[in-house]
Motif scaffolding. Structure first.
Motif, PDB file in Angstrom:
ATOM      1  N   TRP A 140       7.363   6.110 -24.177  1.00 53.50           N
ATOM      2  CA  TRP A 140       6.849   5.416 -23.000  1.00 53.50           C
ATOM      3  C   TRP A 140       6.091   6.356 -22.056  1.00 53.50           C
ATOM      4  CZ3 TRP A 140       9.092   7.876 -18.959  1.00 53.50           C
ATOM      5  CH2 TRP A 140      10.360   8.435 -19.148  1.00 53.50           C
ATOM      6  N   ALA A 141       5.703   7.523 -22.548  1.00 52.26           N
ATOM      7  CA  ALA A 141       4.922   8.448 -21.723  1.00 52.26           C
ATOM      8  C   ALA A 141       3.604   7.821 -21.272  1.00 52.26           C
ATOM      9  CB  ALA A 141       4.647   9.738 -22.491  1.00 52.26           C
ATOM     10  N   GLY A 142       3.150   6.814 -21.999  1.00 54.65           N
ATOM     11  CA  GLY A 142       1.931   6.122 -21.596  1.00 54.65           C
ATOM     12  C   GLY A 142       2.040   5.491 -20.222  1.00 54.65           C
ATOM     13  N   ALA A 143       3.269   5.142 -19.810  1.00 56.18           N
ATOM     14  CA  ALA A 143       3.452   4.557 -18.478  1.00 56.18           C
ATOM     15  C   ALA A 143       3.130   5.581 -17.397  1.00 56.18           C
ATOM     16  CB  ALA A 143       4.882   4.045 -18.326  1.00 56.18           C
ATOM     17  N   ALA A 144       3.591   6.817 -17.578  1.00 58.72           N
ATOM     18  CA  ALA A 144       3.282   7.876 -16.613  1.00 58.72           C
ATOM     19  C   ALA A 144       1.793   8.192 -16.624  1.00 58.72           C
ATOM     20  CB  ALA A 144       4.098   9.128 -16.941  1.00 58.72           C
ATOM     21  N   TYR A 145       1.204   8.177 -17.808  1.00 58.03           N
ATOM     22  CA  TYR A 145      -0.234   8.414 -17.940  1.00 58.03           C
ATOM     23  C   TYR A 145      -1.010   7.342 -17.182  1.00 58.03           C
ATOM     24  CZ  TYR A 145      -4.656   9.435 -20.343  1.00 58.03           C
ATOM     25  OH  TYR A 145      -5.959   9.759 -20.636  1.00 58.03           O
ATOM     26  N   ALA A 146      -0.583   6.090 -17.330  1.00 59.75           N
ATOM     27  CA  ALA A 146      -1.256   4.984 -16.640  1.00 59.75           C
ATOM     28  C   ALA A 146      -1.095   5.107 -15.131  1.00 59.75           C
ATOM     29  CB  ALA A 146      -0.694   3.648 -17.133  1.00 59.75           C
ATOM     30  N   PHE A 147       0.093   5.485 -14.681  1.00 57.23           N
ATOM     31  CA  PHE A 147       0.340   5.641 -13.248  1.00 57.23           C
ATOM     32  C   PHE A 147      -0.606   6.681 -12.656  1.00 57.23           C
ATOM     33  CE2 PHE A 147       2.423   7.686  -9.639  1.00 57.23           C
ATOM     34  CZ  PHE A 147       2.809   6.596  -8.872  1.00 57.23           C
ATOM     35  N   GLY A 148      -0.768   7.795 -13.360  1.00 59.35           N
ATOM     36  CA  GLY A 148      -1.625   8.864 -12.867  1.00 59.35           C
ATOM     37  C   GLY A 148      -3.095   8.503 -12.849  1.00 59.35           C
ATOM     38  N   PHE A 149      -3.461   7.460 -13.574  1.00 58.28           N
ATOM     39  CA  PHE A 149      -4.863   7.036 -13.600  1.00 58.28           C
ATOM     40  C   PHE A 149      -5.122   5.881 -12.644  1.00 58.28           C
ATOM     41  CE2 PHE A 149      -8.594   4.844 -15.125  1.00 58.28           C
ATOM     42  CZ  PHE A 149      -9.443   5.866 -15.507  1.00 58.28           C
ATOM     43  N   VAL A 150      -4.243   4.890 -12.669  1.00 56.99           N
ATOM     44  CA  VAL A 150      -4.486   3.662 -11.905  1.00 56.99           C
ATOM     45  C   VAL A 150      -4.334   3.895 -10.407  1.00 56.99           C
ATOM     46  CG1 VAL A 150      -3.652   1.325 -11.465  1.00 56.99           C
ATOM     47  CG2 VAL A 150      -3.855   2.158 -13.816  1.00 56.99           C
ATOM     48  N   VAL A 151      -3.339   4.670  -9.999  1.00 59.58           N
ATOM     49  CA  VAL A 151      -3.095   4.862  -8.563  1.00 59.58           C
ATOM     50  C   VAL A 151      -4.299   5.494  -7.854  1.00 59.58           C
ATOM     51  CG1 VAL A 151      -1.686   6.102  -6.875  1.00 59.58           C
ATOM     52  CG2 VAL A 151      -0.590   4.877  -8.755  1.00 59.58           C
ATOM     53  N   PRO A 152      -4.887   6.584  -8.376  1.00 55.29           N
ATOM     54  CA  PRO A 152      -6.081   7.118  -7.699  1.00 55.29           C
ATOM     55  C   PRO A 152      -7.241   6.125  -7.654  1.00 55.29           C
ATOM     56  CG  PRO A 152      -5.161   8.752  -9.195  1.00 55.29           C
ATOM     57  CD  PRO A 152      -4.459   7.469  -9.482  1.00 55.29           C
ATOM     58  N   VAL A 153      -7.410   5.340  -8.723  1.00 60.04           N
ATOM     59  CA  VAL A 153      -8.482   4.344  -8.720  1.00 60.04           C
ATOM     60  C   VAL A 153      -8.217   3.286  -7.653  1.00 60.04           C
ATOM     61  CG1 VAL A 153      -9.560   2.492 -10.048  1.00 60.04           C
ATOM     62  CG2 VAL A 153      -9.132   4.701 -11.120  1.00 60.04           C
ATOM     63  N   ALA A 154      -6.963   2.850  -7.542  1.00 67.08           N
ATOM     64  CA  ALA A 154      -6.622   1.850  -6.528  1.00 67.08           C
ATOM     65  C   ALA A 154      -6.882   2.384  -5.124  1.00 67.08           C
ATOM     66  CB  ALA A 154      -5.158   1.438  -6.678  1.00 67.08           C
ATOM     67  N   ILE A 155      -6.556   3.648  -4.903  1.00 68.34           N
ATOM     68  CA  ILE A 155      -6.810   4.256  -3.591  1.00 68.34           C
ATOM     69  C   ILE A 155      -8.309   4.320  -3.313  1.00 68.34           C
ATOM     70  CG2 ILE A 155      -6.640   6.396  -2.270  1.00 68.34           C
ATOM     71  CD1 ILE A 155      -3.952   6.889  -3.659  1.00 68.34           C
ATOM     72  N   ALA A 156      -9.076   4.688  -4.340  1.00 68.81           N
ATOM     73  CA  ALA A 156     -10.523   4.796  -4.161  1.00 68.81           C
ATOM     74  C   ALA A 156     -11.160   3.444  -3.868  1.00 68.81           C
ATOM     75  CB  ALA A 156     -11.157   5.420  -5.410  1.00 68.81           C
ATOM     76  N   VAL A 157     -10.584   2.374  -4.442  1.00 69.20           N
ATOM     77  CA  VAL A 157     -11.164   1.041  -4.246  1.00 69.20           C
ATOM     78  C   VAL A 157     -10.675   0.394  -2.954  1.00 69.20           C
ATOM     79  CG1 VAL A 157     -11.281  -1.305  -5.175  1.00 69.20           C
ATOM     80  CG2 VAL A 157     -11.513   0.651  -6.709  1.00 69.20           C
ATOM     81  N   LEU A 158      -9.361   0.480  -2.698  1.00 69.49           N
ATOM     82  CA  LEU A 158      -8.776  -0.262  -1.584  1.00 69.49           C
ATOM     83  C   LEU A 158      -8.478   0.595  -0.360  1.00 69.49           C
ATOM     84  CD1 LEU A 158      -6.203  -2.419  -3.593  1.00 69.49           C
ATOM     85  CD2 LEU A 158      -8.518  -3.053  -2.876  1.00 69.49           C
ATOM     86  N   GLY A 159      -8.370   1.890  -0.537  1.00 74.52           N
ATOM     87  CA  GLY A 159      -7.920   2.738   0.556  1.00 74.52           C
ATOM     88  C   GLY A 159      -9.018   3.358   1.381  1.00 74.52           C
ATOM     89  N   VAL A 160     -10.204   2.822   1.297  1.00 79.17           N
ATOM     90  CA  VAL A 160     -11.320   3.353   2.085  1.00 79.17           C
ATOM     91  C   VAL A 160     -11.774   2.283   3.076  1.00 79.17           C
ATOM     92  CG1 VAL A 160     -12.084   4.872   0.251  1.00 79.17           C
ATOM     93  CG2 VAL A 160     -12.994   2.571   0.371  1.00 79.17           C
ATOM     94  N   PRO A 161     -12.382   2.688   4.178  1.00 79.16           N
ATOM     95  CA  PRO A 161     -12.832   1.701   5.165  1.00 79.16           C
ATOM     96  C   PRO A 161     -13.884   0.768   4.577  1.00 79.16           C
ATOM     97  CG  PRO A 161     -12.851   3.923   6.078  1.00 79.16           C
ATOM     98  CD  PRO A 161     -12.636   4.064   4.609  1.00 79.16           C
ATOM     99  N   PRO A 162     -13.902  -0.488   5.008  1.00 75.48           N
ATOM    100  CA  PRO A 162     -14.936  -1.407   4.530  1.00 75.48           C
ATOM    101  C   PRO A 162     -16.305  -1.002   5.042  1.00 75.48           C
ATOM    102  CG  PRO A 162     -13.691  -2.401   6.313  1.00 75.48           C
ATOM    103  CD  PRO A 162     -12.990  -1.120   5.963  1.00 75.48           C
ATOM    104  N   ARG A 163     -17.320  -1.530   4.410  1.00 76.83           N
ATOM    105  CA  ARG A 163     -18.681  -1.255   4.861  1.00 76.83           C
ATOM    106  C   ARG A 163     -18.887  -1.781   6.277  1.00 76.83           C
ATOM    107  NH1 ARG A 163     -22.212  -3.399  -0.112  1.00 76.83           N
ATOM    108  NH2 ARG A 163     -20.581  -4.975  -0.099  1.00 76.83           N
ATOM    109  N   GLU A 164     -19.706  -1.092   7.035  1.00 79.09           N
ATOM    110  CA  GLU A 164     -19.856  -1.395   8.453  1.00 79.09           C
ATOM    111  C   GLU A 164     -20.638  -2.673   8.711  1.00 79.09           C
ATOM    112  OE1 GLU A 164     -21.534   2.019  10.233  1.00 79.09           O
ATOM    113  OE2 GLU A 164     -19.779   3.297   9.884  1.00 79.09           O
TER     114      GLU A 164
END
Length: 208
Positions: A140-164
């Motif tokens: 199940w190491a793939g779960a840790a691999y997925a966590f390390g990939f998806v979380v940064p992508v989610a932050i990049a998409v949702l964790g930035v201010p919206p366009r002005e």
């Protein structure tokens, strides 16, 4: 990254597509996690069969892993300008336009989560698969691999201010790109140090 470049404007917009843009992170996670778990489970099973047939005990498997991680260390260090073997492709961005952000993200996750079907900038994927095949990481190491990939992508998409406003047509905020660029080399150094420590540990197991 095509996924972030497409979905951030959708998720941050005030249009009807905004909920879909945010739900797409969930479908990305489901797709990526499913594929990554499938890949590591299959590799674990095949590796178990192979190591059993060859009669490789833990010291021998640790020795093989030490060689593998040493190779990954050399590749990640850029000293000899080696590149890990990989397909030079990314999931086509047109899947978002053909299937929409939610289903497109699912397809993107299913493809990228297979680990070896798209471009990777480091040898960490091969290190993960190798250790799984040798039974030194669980299936199940793939779960840790997925966590390390998806979380940064989610932050990049949702964790930035919206366009002005409507006049702001930028795809990525400048500070995000600068932050990513600033942290790339330190992360590589830390990863290389961890790889080196793992190599030492595996060598001690192999000779012990």
């Amino acid at each position: 990254m095509s996924f972030v470049g497409y979905l951030r404007p959708v998720a941050q917009s005030e249009s009807d597509d905004r909920p879909a843009g945010r739900w797409s992170i969930a479908t990305l996670a489901v797709g990526f996690l499913s594929s990554a778990l499938l890949m590591t489970a299959v590799v674990f099973l095949l590796g178990h069969v192979l190591t059993t047939v060859l009669g490789l005990g833990q010291p021998a498997r640790a020795g093989v892993a030490a060689v593998l991680l040493t190779a990954c260390f050399v590749v990640n260090g850029d000293l000899f300008r080696f590149k890990p073997p990989m397909l030079q492709r990314q999931t086509p961005q047109r899947v978002f336009y053909l299937f929409g952000p939610v289903r497109g993200a699912l397809i993107w996750g299913l493809d990228t989560g297979l680990m070896v079907t798209t471009f990777r900038i480091s040898a960490a994927t091969w290190a993960t698969l190798g250790l799984v095949a040798l039974g030194l990481l669980p299936w199940w190491a793939g779960a840790a691999y997925a966590f390390g990939f998806v979380v940064p992508v989610a932050i990049a998409v949702l964790g930035v201010p919206p366009r002005e406003g409507p006049e702001d047509t930028s795809i990525e905020p400048g500070w995000l790109l600068e932050a990513i660029t600033r942290f790339v080399k330190p992360v590589y150094r830390v990863a290389s140090i961890l790889l080196a420590l793992n190599v030492v540990t595996l060598v001690l197991i192999a000779v012990g």
